[in-house]
Design an enzyme around this catalytic site. Structure first.
Site, PDB file in Angstrom:
ATOM      1  N   LYS A 146       0.853  -1.192   0.000  1.00 29.19           N
ATOM      2  CA  LYS A 146       0.000   0.000   0.000  1.00 29.19           C
ATOM      3  C   LYS A 146       0.880   1.230   0.000  1.00 29.19           C
ATOM      4  CE  LYS A 146      -4.194  -1.670   2.066  1.00 29.19           C
ATOM      5  NZ  LYS A 146      -4.692  -1.888   3.397  1.00 29.19           N
ATOM      6  N   HIS A 155       0.459   6.933   2.627  1.00 30.18           N
ATOM      7  CA  HIS A 155      -0.368   8.118   2.417  1.00 30.18           C
ATOM      8  C   HIS A 155      -0.385   8.989   3.662  1.00 30.18           C
ATOM      9  CE1 HIS A 155      -3.558   6.379   4.779  1.00 30.18           C
ATOM     10  NE2 HIS A 155      -3.393   5.256   4.114  1.00 30.18           N
ATOM     11  N   HIS A 186      -0.501   7.917   7.307  1.00 27.46           N
ATOM     12  CA  HIS A 186       0.647   7.391   8.047  1.00 27.46           C
ATOM     13  C   HIS A 186       1.654   8.470   8.424  1.00 27.46           C
ATOM     14  CE1 HIS A 186      -0.673   3.333   6.682  1.00 27.46           C
ATOM     15  NE2 HIS A 186      -0.299   3.056   7.910  1.00 27.46           N
TER      16      HIS A 186
END
Ligand code: ARG
Length: 570
Positions: A131, A134, A137
């Site tokens: 993932k 983004h 985080h």
């Protein structure tokens, strides 16, 4: 030099002198001391309300009697106002002692040995494999990095852990999708984006052809069983993801001691399940195994699915025990969004039920709020995702544009632009209490005049510039030059910086350091605008330069503790 302790000591002497017979007085006088909202009311205020009962006297009378007792050279005067005793420092003396204390070991001002001999595990960032990194985080990464630095600064032994989200059926689905529609070169080149595309496609096609789900599950089973092909694709996905993440960590200056994530803990769950069983904590629930938490007003904690698969919860139990047994922590912090509040409450409760009595005292969920971007909420599924690496690149571009305009002749512009751009983003994240939601706006974050990272960095560079331009002075500093309100305000803030760092640690709240550092920067600028630092009188100049140097150093420490670099020119 801790002025609070000193005033508390003085208050103690005054009490003993005025009320030699008194009994049952509060022991920690330092904790009673207050900082008056307006410096015109004194440097510290000692409230007499809590003494009233023991001394059988009204607070204003107590204050009055106390004020008659002791005289000291470091206190200019004391005033009684209502039930308060207000202390005013002897300004010249305060400046001399304060600067001597800071300049003795300037880079250590605010540090202490309070954590000596203790270990803290700080888990942060904890990104998910395959993932993109983004904005969601950003907070955990930045808060965790700051807390690690703060604990280090206070003498703790710190262990920073990136608990990778690298376990779950989605990896089976992704491998399945890769085998059907992917190819090595595209994934190598496209990285996580390409994996995401494969995963999205898998979910779309699975809507039309539900049999795909079984295939995905079968691939995950292969990972679990150690199938060579499955494992090699899985590890490769991990490598590609971490390669991208490392770029972000490098830009932010963030490091980890351990990357042991969910897949490592998946190998340690057998023992957890066995222990839960032996301790009679596991219950059947439609074929699944749970721990009943009804007596604690919480929903059940799901340990095993009906097919025997472990869950996020199971792995977190294993991870907590593993960290305790490996690092022997005195504290274990989880820097995770508040959405997982319940999960952590359940986790600590279950550990407690298992007999791990350290869990409730030593494990802490350090929660934080949501980040939105220029008014728009983040949503991972719908595609409006702000990616951290893009955000950081834009921050650097924007900072570079500002620097080009303001200081076109600066050396090393790209590096300064990195420090300032990244600093703006990090500062905006650590500006307010962590639990508050953040709405990130470029204009706000990059404004050199507001309460921003660039503003504080700019103040640091200003101090450096003043010191660079200063002539060589041999005269001893004349501290009478630092008795004005602006110098005293700055000195007061510098003297309280160590308290701010300790409190930030105690409450796991980096914003306390952000605020203390910003206040110091503001106070320095006010001082700078209202006073000539390079004066005709060398002894006065020497004192002002020393104040500048102390401010410079403490701002640098503050910036470091929240994860910002301090460029000397900008
Ligand atoms: N990887 C998870 C996520 O991105 C966070 C992990 C939190 N840590 C933990 N020990 N459960 O949502």
């Amino acid at each position: 030099m801790d002025m609070r302790q000193r005033i508390a000591g003085l208050a103690g002497e005054m009490l003993a002198a005025a009320f030699p017979e008194a009994q049952g007085l509060p022991e920690d006088l330092a904790a009673l001391l207050e900082v008056p909202p307006d410096p015109a009311m004194g440097d510290y205020a000692f409230p007499c309300f809590k003494l009233s009962k023991a001394l059988r006297m009204g607070p204003p009378m107590i204050a009055k009697k106390l004020s008659e007792s002791v005289q000291r050279p470091d206190i200019a005067r004391v005033e009684c106002v209502g039930g308060y005793l207000n202390f005013f420092f002897n300004r010249e003396n305060f400046a001399r002692e304060m600067l001597a204390a800071i300049m003795q070991a300037p880079e250590k001002w605010g540090s202490s040995g309070e954590g000596q001999g203790k270990t803290v595990c700080v888990e942060y960032s904890s990104i998910n494999i395959a993932k993109r990194f983004h904005l969601g985080h950003l907070s955990t990464t930045v808060i965790g990095n700051s807390l690690k630095r703060i604990y280090d600064f206070l003498g703790w032994h710190t262990v920073s852990i990136n608990y990778l989200g690298d376990w779950g059926t989605q990896f089976g689905k992704m491998i399945c999708a890769y085998k059907k529609w992917g190819d090595k070169e595209t994934v190598e080149k496209g990285g996580v984006d390409e994996m995401t595309k494969l995963y999205v496609r898998f979910n779309e096609e699975a809507k039309l052809d539900p049999a795909l789900e079984d295939e995905g599950r079968a691939w995950f089973k292969k990972i679990e069983d150690g199938d060579e092909e499955a494992l090699s694709i899985f590890h490769w996905f991990k490598d590609v993801t971490l390669r991208d993440a490392m770029k972000v960590y490098d830009v932010l200056g963030v490091q980890f001691d351990s990357y042991d994530g969910e897949s490592v803990m998946a190998g340690k769950t057998d023992r957890v399940v066995r222990e839960l069983e032996e301790k009679g904590l596991l219950k059947d629930s439609d074929g699944a195994k749970i721990v009943d938490l009804e007596p604690y007003d919480m929903p059940p904690y799901l340990i095993l699915k009906s097919d025997g698969a472990t869950l996020y919860a199971t792995r977190d139990i294993a991870a907590a025990i593993y960290r305790k047994e490996t690092y022997h922590f005195d504290q274990s912090l989880y820097i995770v969004a508040y959405q997982q509040d319940l999960h952590f409450k359940q986790l600590f409760q279950v550990l407690d039920l298992m007999g791990y009595d350290w869990a409730k005292d030593q494990c802490k969920h350090v929660a934080f709020g949501m980040v939105s971007y220029e008014g728009q909420a983040m949503a991972t599924r719908t595609g409006h995702v702000v990616l951290l690496d893009e955000l950081l690149s834009r921050a650097q571009e924007k900072a570079l544009a500002i620097i080009n305009e303001k200081s076109p002749n600066l050396d090393n512009k790209p590096e300064v632009a990195r420090q300032v751009g990244v600093g703006a983003v990090v500062y905006a994240t650590l500006q307010n209490n962590r639990i508050k939601d953040i709405d990130f706006w470029w204009d706000r974050a990059l404004n050199f005049d507001g309460e921003t990272g660039p503003y504080v960095q700019y103040t640091f560079a200003r101090c450096c510039s003043v010191l660079r331009k200063a002539p060589e002075i041999t005269a001893a500093p004349d501290y009478a030059a630092l008795t004005d309100d602006e110098a005293q305000a700055l000195l007061r803030l510098l003297s309280r910086f160590p308290e701010a760092v300790s409190e930030a640690c105690l409450r796991n709240e980096p914003s306390i350091v952000t605020r203390a550092t910003t206040e110091i920067a503001k106070a320095y600028n006010k001082y700078y605008y209202e006073h000539r630092i390079l004066d005709d009188d060398p002894a006065a100049t020497a004192a002002r330069l020393q104040l500048t140097d102390a401010a410079r150093q403490v701002i640098k420490t503050g910036l470091y503790l929240i994860g910002l670099d301090a460029p000397e020119r900008m």
